[in-house]
Design a protein around this motif. Sequence first.
Motif, PDB file in Angstrom:
ATOM      1  N   THR A 244     -19.158 -24.376 -79.760  1.00 17.80           N
ATOM      2  CA  THR A 244     -19.107 -25.697 -80.355  1.00 17.80           C
ATOM      3  C   THR A 244     -19.851 -26.709 -79.491  1.00 17.80           C
ATOM      4  N   VAL A 245     -20.501 -27.647 -80.137  1.00 19.68           N
ATOM      5  CA  VAL A 245     -21.127 -28.768 -79.447  1.00 19.68           C
ATOM      6  C   VAL A 245     -20.095 -29.892 -79.376  1.00 19.68           C
ATOM      7  N   LEU A 246     -19.658 -30.199 -78.167  1.00 17.68           N
ATOM      8  CA  LEU A 246     -18.701 -31.280 -77.946  1.00 17.68           C
ATOM      9  C   LEU A 246     -19.471 -32.587 -77.803  1.00 17.68           C
ATOM     10  N   THR A 247     -19.232 -33.525 -78.679  1.00 22.03           N
ATOM     11  CA  THR A 247     -20.002 -34.768 -78.653  1.00 22.03           C
ATOM     12  C   THR A 247     -19.587 -35.607 -77.445  1.00 22.03           C
ATOM     13  N   PRO A 248     -20.508 -35.890 -76.517  1.00 17.20           N
ATOM     14  CA  PRO A 248     -20.132 -36.636 -75.315  1.00 17.20           C
ATOM     15  C   PRO A 248     -20.231 -38.154 -75.525  1.00 17.20           C
ATOM     16  N   PHE A 249     -19.282 -38.861 -74.908  1.00 18.32           N
ATOM     17  CA  PHE A 249     -19.250 -40.316 -74.979  1.00 18.32           C
ATOM     18  C   PHE A 249     -19.141 -40.894 -73.577  1.00 18.32           C
ATOM     19  N   THR A 250     -19.679 -42.079 -73.405  1.00 15.78           N
ATOM     20  CA  THR A 250     -19.593 -42.780 -72.125  1.00 15.78           C
ATOM     21  C   THR A 250     -18.257 -43.507 -72.023  1.00 15.78           C
ATOM     22  N   GLU A 251     -18.035 -44.150 -70.895  1.00 19.44           N
ATOM     23  CA  GLU A 251     -16.792 -44.891 -70.677  1.00 19.44           C
ATOM     24  C   GLU A 251     -16.614 -46.026 -71.681  1.00 19.44           C
ATOM     25  N   ASN A 252     -17.705 -46.556 -72.211  1.00 22.59           N
ATOM     26  CA  ASN A 252     -17.580 -47.626 -73.213  1.00 22.59           C
ATOM     27  C   ASN A 252     -17.674 -47.092 -74.644  1.00 22.59           C
ATOM     28  N   ASP A 253     -17.474 -45.777 -74.799  1.00 25.80           N
ATOM     29  CA  ASP A 253     -17.416 -45.117 -76.107  1.00 25.80           C
ATOM     30  C   ASP A 253     -18.759 -45.046 -76.826  1.00 25.80           C
ATOM     31  N   SER A 254     -19.848 -45.162 -76.090  1.00 32.86           N
ATOM     32  CA  SER A 254     -21.169 -44.983 -76.681  1.00 32.86           C
ATOM     33  C   SER A 254     -21.550 -43.505 -76.664  1.00 32.86           C
ATOM     34  N   LEU A 255     -22.327 -43.091 -77.647  1.00 32.37           N
ATOM     35  CA  LEU A 255     -22.849 -41.730 -77.670  1.00 32.37           C
ATOM     36  C   LEU A 255     -23.743 -41.507 -76.455  1.00 32.37           C
ATOM     37  N   ASP A 256     -23.529 -40.404 -75.745  1.00 32.41           N
ATOM     38  CA  ASP A 256     -24.247 -40.111 -74.504  1.00 32.41           C
ATOM     39  C   ASP A 256     -25.243 -38.976 -74.758  1.00 32.41           C
ATOM     40  N   LEU A 257     -26.464 -39.334 -75.136  1.00 30.51           N
ATOM     41  CA  LEU A 257     -27.463 -38.322 -75.498  1.00 30.51           C
ATOM     42  C   LEU A 257     -27.984 -37.567 -74.275  1.00 30.51           C
ATOM     43  N   GLY A 258     -27.962 -38.210 -73.121  1.00 34.42           N
ATOM     44  CA  GLY A 258     -28.392 -37.515 -71.909  1.00 34.42           C
ATOM     45  C   GLY A 258     -27.461 -36.361 -71.560  1.00 34.42           C
TER      46      GLY A 258
END
Length: 312
Positions: free
Chosen positions: A15-29
Amino acid sequence: MRALAAAEIEGTWATVLTPFTENDSLDLGTLSDELDAIVAARPAGMYTHGTAGEFFNQTDDEWDAVVAMVAERSAAASLPFQLGASHSSPITALGRVRRARALEPSAIQVTLPDWLPLSRDEIRRTIEGFAHAADGVGLVLYNPPHAKNLLGAAQLDELCSEFPAIVGVKMADGDAAWYASMQAVFERVSVFVPGHHLATGLQHGARGAYSNVACLHPAGAVYWGKRSITDPEWGLGVERQIARFLDAAIAPLIARGYPNVTLDKTLAAAGGHLGDVSRVRWPHPTATTEEIARVRELAFHMLPEFLQPAEN
């Protein structure tokens, strides 16, 4: 990439776990790093936007960004991929199926829209609409235990017979009686069981797992799945190890009210193979640093067979 027939959908998928930053933004890096790690583990394929991919808590723009990157990376690595197009809104889900189709995935995963329970005819119309939008790409029907329409073996067999577009089913398994009731469905489509029950499932006709335990160790999950086919008793032994580990490490988190997405992201953080993907998007909880450390310690001591590929 070529669409897969039912008989070709098998093995351990990550599964691809969608990563988020501390401010809940999508983290594409971080997503890019995660995809590198999944490709390196060489699963049977990868898939997006199951429960652990948080499909229910993303904008369409974010969903588009994730699936575009996954499609590009999978094609470059010649790794099959499935795109999750699920949503509680039927119209939104239908739009995601159409956009997923344009990326030429191996299959498209869908759930039955669940704001309202669906009648038999509404279920049929939903599948018919998804199949038309998928336009030749097979559908994998995801029917989790918390769905408002829980489909039994007879209903699944009827749907798979009526709609050849359904090439797979993703669901919780059961006891020996459940496996016996599902044999007709096993003969029609690829049935995937939970990752921690893979060895049992393979012995009873399941084709593989969209694997929760691949979050902990992608390469370990792949190795376990492959060896379980040639050495089923060894595979069942590892399954028992995994069950004891989940009882010790994950059951306390379930008792605290953590949802499945938090559990899977906690496994990934404990394993440390997929990068910094532990954060779960608001309003759902993220495990603490201490909780993750405890899961990591228990995994190291309780899963020597499963974690062995890490030492190779």
